[in-house]
Design an enzyme around this catalytic site. Structure first.
Site, PDB file in Angstrom:
ATOM      1  CG  ASP A 130      -2.040   1.222   1.066  1.00 43.05           C
ATOM      2  OD1 ASP A 130      -3.141   0.491   0.785  1.00 43.05           O
ATOM      3  OD2 ASP A 130      -1.671   2.045   1.112  1.00 43.05           O
ATOM      4  CB  ILE A 131       0.776   4.272  -2.190  1.00 41.38           C
ATOM      5  CG1 ILE A 131       1.683   5.138  -2.508  1.00 41.38           C
ATOM      6  CG2 ILE A 131      -0.722   4.823  -1.742  1.00 41.38           C
ATOM      7  CD1 ILE A 131       1.432   5.843  -3.912  1.00 41.38           C
ATOM      8  CG  HIS A 159      -8.624  -3.330  -2.276  1.00 41.86           C
ATOM      9  ND1 HIS A 159      -9.402  -2.540  -3.054  1.00 41.86           N
ATOM     10  CD2 HIS A 159      -8.249  -2.456  -1.100  1.00 41.86           C
ATOM     11  CE1 HIS A 159      -9.700  -1.456  -2.649  1.00 41.86           C
ATOM     12  NE2 HIS A 159      -9.153  -1.472  -1.350  1.00 41.86           N
ATOM     13  CG  HIS A 210      -6.729  -2.956   3.191  1.00 37.38           C
ATOM     14  ND1 HIS A 210      -6.121  -1.940   2.953  1.00 37.38           N
ATOM     15  CD2 HIS A 210      -7.968  -2.477   2.680  1.00 37.38           C
ATOM     16  CE1 HIS A 210      -6.879  -0.886   2.069  1.00 37.38           C
ATOM     17  NE2 HIS A 210      -7.952  -1.387   1.875  1.00 37.38           N
TER      18      HIS A 210
HETATM   19  P1  5GP Z   1      -9.735   1.107   0.408  1.00 36.98           P
HETATM   20  O1  5GP Z   1      -9.552   2.653   0.680  1.00 36.98           O
HETATM   21  O2  5GP Z   1     -10.572   1.376  -1.052  1.00 36.98           O
HETATM   22  O3  5GP Z   1     -10.122   0.142   1.063  1.00 36.98           O
HETATM   23  O4  5GP Z   1      -8.255   0.975  -0.086  1.00 36.98           O
HETATM   24  C1  5GP Z   1      -7.342   1.276  -1.205  1.00 36.98           C
HETATM   25  C2  5GP Z   1      -6.123   1.485  -0.893  1.00 36.98           C
HETATM   26  O5  5GP Z   1      -5.238   1.670  -1.924  1.00 36.98           O
HETATM   27  C3  5GP Z   1      -5.750   2.781   0.190  1.00 36.98           C
HETATM   28  O6  5GP Z   1      -5.239   1.980   1.343  1.00 36.98           O
HETATM   29  C4  5GP Z   1      -4.696   3.511  -0.598  1.00 36.98           C
HETATM   30  O7  5GP Z   1      -3.582   3.879   0.299  1.00 36.98           O
HETATM   31  C5  5GP Z   1      -3.962   2.575  -1.836  1.00 36.98           C
HETATM   32  N1  5GP Z   1      -3.575   3.146  -2.827  1.00 36.98           N
HETATM   33  C6  5GP Z   1      -4.441   4.125  -3.629  1.00 36.98           C
HETATM   34  N2  5GP Z   1      -3.598   4.532  -4.642  1.00 36.98           N
HETATM   35  C7  5GP Z   1      -2.383   3.743  -4.629  1.00 36.98           C
HETATM   36  C8  5GP Z   1      -1.351   3.505  -5.266  1.00 36.98           C
HETATM   37  O8  5GP Z   1      -1.315   4.277  -6.626  1.00 36.98           O
HETATM   38  N3  5GP Z   1      -0.495   2.627  -5.126  1.00 36.98           N
HETATM   39  C9  5GP Z   1      -0.410   1.712  -4.133  1.00 36.98           C
HETATM   40  N4  5GP Z   1       0.423   0.860  -4.133  1.00 36.98           N
HETATM   41  N5  5GP Z   1      -1.564   1.906  -3.241  1.00 36.98           N
HETATM   42  C10 5GP Z   1      -2.329   3.098  -3.479  1.00 36.98           C
END
Ligand code: 5GP
Ligand code: ZN
Length: 114
Positions: free
Chosen positions: A31-32, A100, A102
């Site tokens: 994760d970024i 996804h 985590h």
């Molecule tokens: P969500 O909020 O949808 O559950 O998780 C999305 C995740 O994707 C977040 O934890 C966010 O930090 C990660 N994320 C968003 N953009 C990028 C990216 O460009 N690269 C990576 N490696 N992770 C990303």
């Protein structure tokens, strides 16, 4: 592949990203914006919007997602335990609409999550 989807573009290689794991069904990236010492996203290669779209026909994919998560947890040395979570929709905190999981570990987790 959905061309305007960030994770589809990573899956296809259009957006380069270091993959912790890659096979025919699943890939994994760090994760970024990590929320724990280990914070890996484990994702289907094919576009699925969220866990809300899953059916019993996705059983092989889900088996792969979980087993890949367990393999990465072992590789990262998370002997003390880890957490696997998938946010669904706005109230679930989902920000990228491609399914996804985590994988979080390397510190003690709290419950309930925020
Ligand atoms: P969500 O909020 O949808 O559950 O998780 C999305 C995740 O994707 C977040 O934890 C966010 O930090 C990660 N994320 C968003 N953009 C990028 C990216 O460009 N690269 C990576 N490696 N992770 C990303
Ligand atoms: Zn996608």
């Amino acid at each position: 592949m959905t061309t305007d989807c960030l994770f589809c573009r990573m899956a296809s290689g259009e957006i380069p990203v270091a993959k912790v794991h890659e096979d025919d069904l699943v890939f994994a990236i760090r994760d970024i914006n990590p929320q724990a010492p280990t914070h890996v996203l484990v994702l289907p290669v094919a576009h699925i919007g969220s866990a809300a779209e899953l059916t019993e026909a996705d059983a092989p994919l889900l088996g792969r997602l979980f087993s890949v998560a367990a393999k990465i947890a072992q590789q990262d040395g998370l002997e003390g335990g880890w957490r696997l979570v998938s946010n669904v929709g706005p109230d679930g905190g989902q920000t990228v609409p491609h399914l996804h999981m985590h994988l979080l570990g390397g510190r003690s987790m709290h419950w309930p999550p925020g």
